[in-house]
Write an enzyme that holds these catalytic residues in place. Sequence first.
Site, PDB file in Angstrom:
ATOM      1  CG  ASP A   9      42.120  18.544  -6.328  1.00  0.00           C
ATOM      2  OD1 ASP A   9      42.310  19.099  -5.248  1.00  0.00           O
ATOM      3  OD2 ASP A   9      41.540  17.442  -6.431  1.00  0.00           O
ATOM      4  CG  ASP A 109      42.278  14.073  -6.191  1.00  0.00           C
ATOM      5  OD1 ASP A 109      43.220  14.358  -5.432  1.00  0.00           O
ATOM      6  OD2 ASP A 109      41.183  14.637  -6.181  1.00  0.00           O
ATOM      7  CD  GLU A 110      46.268  18.293  -4.784  1.00  0.00           C
ATOM      8  OE1 GLU A 110      45.533  17.644  -4.006  1.00  0.00           O
ATOM      9  OE2 GLU A 110      46.930  19.256  -4.420  1.00  0.00           O
TER      10      GLU A 110
HETATM   11  P1  TTP Z   1      40.765  15.541  -2.314  1.00  0.00           P
HETATM   12  O1  TTP Z   1      41.221  16.037  -3.645  1.00  0.00           O
HETATM   13  O2  TTP Z   1      41.227  16.243  -1.094  1.00  0.00           O
HETATM   14  O3  TTP Z   1      39.175  15.570  -2.257  1.00  0.00           O
HETATM   15  P2  TTP Z   1      38.110  15.243  -3.378  1.00  0.00           P
HETATM   16  O4  TTP Z   1      38.735  14.984  -4.698  1.00  0.00           O
HETATM   17  O5  TTP Z   1      37.234  14.136  -2.888  1.00  0.00           O
HETATM   18  O6  TTP Z   1      37.231  16.552  -3.396  1.00  0.00           O
HETATM   19  P3  TTP Z   1      37.535  17.962  -4.045  1.00  0.00           P
HETATM   20  O7  TTP Z   1      36.497  18.164  -5.098  1.00  0.00           O
HETATM   21  O8  TTP Z   1      37.421  18.926  -2.926  1.00  0.00           O
HETATM   22  O9  TTP Z   1      38.941  17.886  -4.610  1.00  0.00           O
HETATM   23  O10 TTP Z   1      41.145  14.023  -2.142  1.00  0.00           O
HETATM   24  C1  TTP Z   1      41.178  13.101  -3.224  1.00  0.00           C
HETATM   25  C2  TTP Z   1      40.681  11.732  -2.799  1.00  0.00           C
HETATM   26  O11 TTP Z   1      41.466  11.229  -1.716  1.00  0.00           O
HETATM   27  C3  TTP Z   1      39.254  11.727  -2.313  1.00  0.00           C
HETATM   28  O12 TTP Z   1      38.309  11.611  -3.354  1.00  0.00           O
HETATM   29  C4  TTP Z   1      39.244  10.567  -1.361  1.00  0.00           C
HETATM   30  C5  TTP Z   1      40.648  10.490  -0.817  1.00  0.00           C
HETATM   31  N1  TTP Z   1      40.702  11.049   0.554  1.00  0.00           N
HETATM   32  C6  TTP Z   1      40.513  10.184   1.634  1.00  0.00           C
HETATM   33  O13 TTP Z   1      40.351   8.968   1.447  1.00  0.00           O
HETATM   34  N2  TTP Z   1      40.520  10.699   2.901  1.00  0.00           N
HETATM   35  C7  TTP Z   1      40.684  12.046   3.160  1.00  0.00           C
HETATM   36  O14 TTP Z   1      40.671  12.480   4.321  1.00  0.00           O
HETATM   37  C8  TTP Z   1      40.875  12.932   2.020  1.00  0.00           C
HETATM   38  C9  TTP Z   1      41.047  14.411   2.245  1.00  0.00           C
HETATM   39  C10 TTP Z   1      40.866  12.391   0.757  1.00  0.00           C
HETATM   40 MG    MG Z   2      40.170  16.284  -5.495  1.00  0.00          MG
END
Ligand code: TTP
Ligand code: MG
Length: 362
Positions: A9, A109-110
Amino acid sequence: MGRIILLMDLDSFYASAEEVRKPEIRGQPVVVCVYSGRSRDSGAVGTANYRARELGIKSGMPIAHAKKLARGKDAVFLPADKAYYKEISDRVMSILSEEADAVEEVSIDEAYLDVSKRSAGSWEKAEGIARRIKDRVREQEHLTCSIGVGPNKFIAKMAADYRKPDGLTVVREIEAKDFLKDFPVSKLHGVGPKTAATLKELGIESTEQLASFDTTKLKQVFGERRATYLHEIANGIDESPVEEKEASQYGRIGTLKEDSADLKTVYGKILELSSDVAEKVTKAGIRFRTVSIMVVDSSLKAHTRSQTIQPTGDLAAALPVAKKLLTNFLEENPGVVIRRIGLTVSNFTETSGQKTLEEFQA
Ligand code: TTP
Ligand code: MG
């Protein structure tokens, strides 16, 4: 031989991606906004970098609320640029596909990776693969990610969330139950607030309690399927396979023997990578509309060039397009020397149960 699964992730992905291309904002709280377009500030926070999270700003929060929290804090608010994030995502997914037996994209992103075969069941080898992925993503994209390594998807996901950002957590099969036991059930992946509230009514708050709870009673409350699922995850069991079919792109990226700006040499590498991509396209039975080349130059700057074509399932049709994109890139960037080159096809027209990566769009 048991399985070994990774979950990767990217950390605060959209915000980190913005920091990569705007060095001047690094070190400041950064908030990436998904505007709904109704009025000036309507919409939700897509993500916030870790500095902005310290101010209480979170994904999903109304932009106006985030602005209040950030008042006087020198924070940067930027609109989301999905096309740019998708380019980065495609290049990262290509790295992952080089490092795994199978990759399942979960979101932009995962992804889950099955590394059972190539690690031959060795946890040390699997940890080495995870480290190499982190190094490659950092070197090529200047981004950090968090990786969980476990005997199944559920444990890998829990392990990835355990230490963030820039984490690497390995939970072996024999450690799984112990790793899980102190988590409140509300923190288990797949348990939402509603399920957590129902469990609480049954007196279940910790995973340990859920793991040993009477399954007959659990089934009366949640039904057969859901109860079995809850009981299994609490015991660290998850048989679900890593499934490639939901990929939004198929690509491969490789390093040239020597840095080069020679069309023939670089295109030769594209041809070499193309058989793997062709195999994936054929196996998935999809047709693609977009062909991209991914270039990492000798200064480790990453570039993507894409072109849309008539839908086709034949990778041979992508090769002249890739060659043209590469020719143009070399012409437009005199003096740039290429270190890594990749080929990707995306924008599929036929897939079984494909998940859209735009699911976060407000
Ligand atoms: P995530 O992997 O949930 O969050 P993140 O990468 O920003 O943070 P973390 O370090 O906790 O992993 O989501 C990936 C991307 O998806 C995030 O950068 C932006 C997008 N996203 C949205 O646009 N709206 C949302 O509600 C979420 C949860 C994510
Ligand atoms: Mg992330």
